[in-house]
Design a protein around this motif. Structure first.
Motif, PDB file in Angstrom:
ATOM      1  N   HIS A   1       1.021  -1.225  -0.090  1.00 19.58           N
ATOM      2  CA  HIS A   1      -0.007  -0.010  -0.087  1.00 19.58           C
ATOM      3  C   HIS A   1       0.977   1.305   0.011  1.00 19.58           C
ATOM      4  O   HIS A   1       1.729   1.278   0.718  1.00 19.58           O
ATOM      5  N   GLU A   2       0.667   2.294  -0.811  1.00 16.40           N
ATOM      6  CA  GLU A   2       1.286   3.559  -0.797  1.00 16.40           C
ATOM      7  C   GLU A   2       0.194   4.499  -0.410  1.00 16.40           C
ATOM      8  O   GLU A   2      -0.937   4.573  -0.652  1.00 16.40           O
ATOM      9  N   PHE A   3       0.824   5.527   0.660  1.00 17.95           N
ATOM     10  CA  PHE A   3      -0.019   6.506   1.068  1.00 17.95           C
ATOM     11  C   PHE A   3       0.191   8.066   0.719  1.00 17.95           C
ATOM     12  O   PHE A   3       1.027   8.319  -0.443  1.00 17.95           O
ATOM     13  N   ARG A   4      -0.904   8.825   1.032  1.00 17.12           N
ATOM     14  CA  ARG A   4      -0.939  10.195   0.627  1.00 17.12           C
ATOM     15  C   ARG A   4       0.141  10.920   1.329  1.00 17.12           C
ATOM     16  O   ARG A   4       0.548  10.582   2.216  1.00 17.12           O
ATOM     17  N   PRO A   5       0.673  12.101   0.501  1.00 13.42           N
ATOM     18  CA  PRO A   5       1.779  12.808   1.209  1.00 13.42           C
ATOM     19  C   PRO A   5       1.251  13.384   2.738  1.00 13.42           C
ATOM     20  O   PRO A   5       2.235  13.647   3.592  1.00 13.42           O
ATOM     21  N   ASP A   6      -0.018  13.657   2.871  1.00 12.43           N
ATOM     22  CA  ASP A   6      -0.307  14.100   4.232  1.00 12.43           C
ATOM     23  C   ASP A   6      -0.437  13.124   5.232  1.00 12.43           C
ATOM     24  O   ASP A   6      -0.838  13.381   6.517  1.00 12.43           O
ATOM     25  N   GLN A   7      -0.097  11.860   4.975  1.00 14.05           N
ATOM     26  CA  GLN A   7      -0.120  10.696   5.950  1.00 14.05           C
ATOM     27  C   GLN A   7       1.346  10.590   6.190  1.00 14.05           C
ATOM     28  O   GLN A   7       1.481   9.541   7.113  1.00 14.05           O
ATOM     29  N   ILE A   8       2.306  11.167   5.689  1.00 15.81           N
ATOM     30  CA  ILE A   8       3.739  10.886   6.025  1.00 15.81           C
ATOM     31  C   ILE A   8       3.922  11.247   7.634  1.00 15.81           C
ATOM     32  O   ILE A   8       3.527  12.259   8.112  1.00 15.81           O
ATOM     33  N   SER A   9       4.524  10.407   8.128  1.00 17.18           N
ATOM     34  CA  SER A   9       4.904  10.436   9.772  1.00 17.18           C
ATOM     35  C   SER A   9       5.927  11.604   9.863  1.00 17.18           C
ATOM     36  O   SER A   9       6.801  11.992   9.223  1.00 17.18           O
TER      37      SER A   9
ATOM     38  N   GLY B   1      12.018  11.463   2.509  1.00 15.35           N
ATOM     39  CA  GLY B   1      11.293  12.978   2.591  1.00 15.35           C
ATOM     40  C   GLY B   1      11.935  13.873   1.804  1.00 15.35           C
ATOM     41  O   GLY B   1      11.955  15.055   2.277  1.00 15.35           O
ATOM     42  N   ASP B   2      12.530  13.889   0.679  1.00 17.89           N
ATOM     43  CA  ASP B   2      12.972  14.512  -0.354  1.00 17.89           C
ATOM     44  C   ASP B   2      14.445  15.369   0.117  1.00 17.89           C
ATOM     45  O   ASP B   2      14.764  16.216  -0.293  1.00 17.89           O
ATOM     46  N   GLN B   3      14.896  14.574   1.001  1.00 20.22           N
ATOM     47  CA  GLN B   3      16.321  14.956   1.752  1.00 20.22           C
ATOM     48  C   GLN B   3      17.299  13.679   1.345  1.00 20.22           C
ATOM     49  O   GLN B   3      16.634  12.658   1.643  1.00 20.22           O
ATOM     50  N   PRO B   4      18.496  13.767   1.477  1.00 19.81           N
ATOM     51  CA  PRO B   4      19.368  12.612   1.361  1.00 19.81           C
ATOM     52  C   PRO B   4      19.186  11.964   2.916  1.00 19.81           C
ATOM     53  O   PRO B   4      18.990  12.499   3.720  1.00 19.81           O
TER      54      PRO B   4
END
Length: 250
Positions: free
Chosen positions: A56-64, A190-193
């Motif tokens: 399952h893949e989640f929405r961006p607003d569900q990221i911890s 999270g878009d960071q190294p």
């Protein structure tokens, strides 16, 4: 629609499917192998789900808001410290074993390859979960570039974290998971190294398995025909030492 099944659901569903396998199970040797806990779990999941079924893949607003470290938080070896201080410019991922074209890949080369982004949940055996956005190179691209032998059956991941007594962490998966579209070698979270705690500069994401299979601090991947001559022969550091299941599908 992604099919989500717990281990319990897989076992129950697998039990129904097994009703038609009486003749096969009447062989004592086959029965003992099939009904071992780990083999039954793997058989049940892969019988009930397509080989390419996606986690399952989640929405961006569900990221911890914070993605904690699992396992080692810092290899803290002299070799790793040297690589980290230089921004991993001298780090290389070595692809070896049963390949016609061994590779030595830098981070710059990996960043230049086609990549995949996915927002997935990490489930840890320590009892916690977190949702994160990962970016990395599909493992299948690297294996194809190395021209892996048709005799290879497993991919072994070598890691920089020294677990004591000179034993480095390692893990392995079979080719079904190695070529799964969500199995990536991730260099960003999270878009960071990647942070050191999350496995910098590169870690495995094998999204249909538990967290200890997601090897961190990668230094090499090796295509092999058998796991018997590696470590204690059970396919991973914790499998060798603590009896963890080699197949940790969720």
């Amino acid at each position: 629609m992604t099919l989500l099944l717990s281990r319990r659901a897989l076992v129950l569903g697998g039990a129904v499917t097994l009703a038609g396998c009486d003749r096969l199970a009447s062989n004592e040797r086959v029965r003992d192998t099939l009904f071992s806990a780990e083999n039954f779990h793997k058989w049940a999941q892969r019988s009930l789900m397509r080989r390419d079924a996606l986690a399952h893949e989640f929405r961006p607003d569900q990221i911890s808001p914070f993605f904690r470290a699992n396992g080692t938080a810092n290899p803290n070896t002299p070799e790793y410290k040297t690589l980290w201080r230089n921004g991993f410019a001298d780090w290389r991922l070595r692809v070896s074993g049963m390949v016609a074209r061994p590779l030595s890949l830098s981070l710059v080369q990996l960043h230049a390859m086609p990549h995949r982004e996915q927002i997935t949940r990490h489930d840890c055996v320590e009892g916690w979960s977190a949702i994160g956005k990962w970016r990395g190179v599909p493992l299948s691209l690297i294996l194809n570039a190395a021209r892996m032998s048709s005799r290879a059956r497993y991919i072994v991941f070598r890691c920089a974290d020294d677990m004591g007594n000179g034993n480095a962490y390692y893990e392995s998966i079979d080719l079904i998971d190695a070529f799964h579209p969500q199995t990536i070698l991730a260099f960003a979270l999270g878009d960071q190294p990647l942070r050191v705690a999350n496995g910098a500069p590169l870690r495995l994401r094998v999204e249909r398995q538990l967290g200890y299979k997601h090897a961190k601090y990668l230094t090499g991947i090796e295509a092999v025909e058998s796991l018997s001559g590696i470590g204690a022969g059970k396919g991973g550091y914790w499998e060798d030492r603590a009896g963890y299941d080699w197949y940790a599908g969720i």
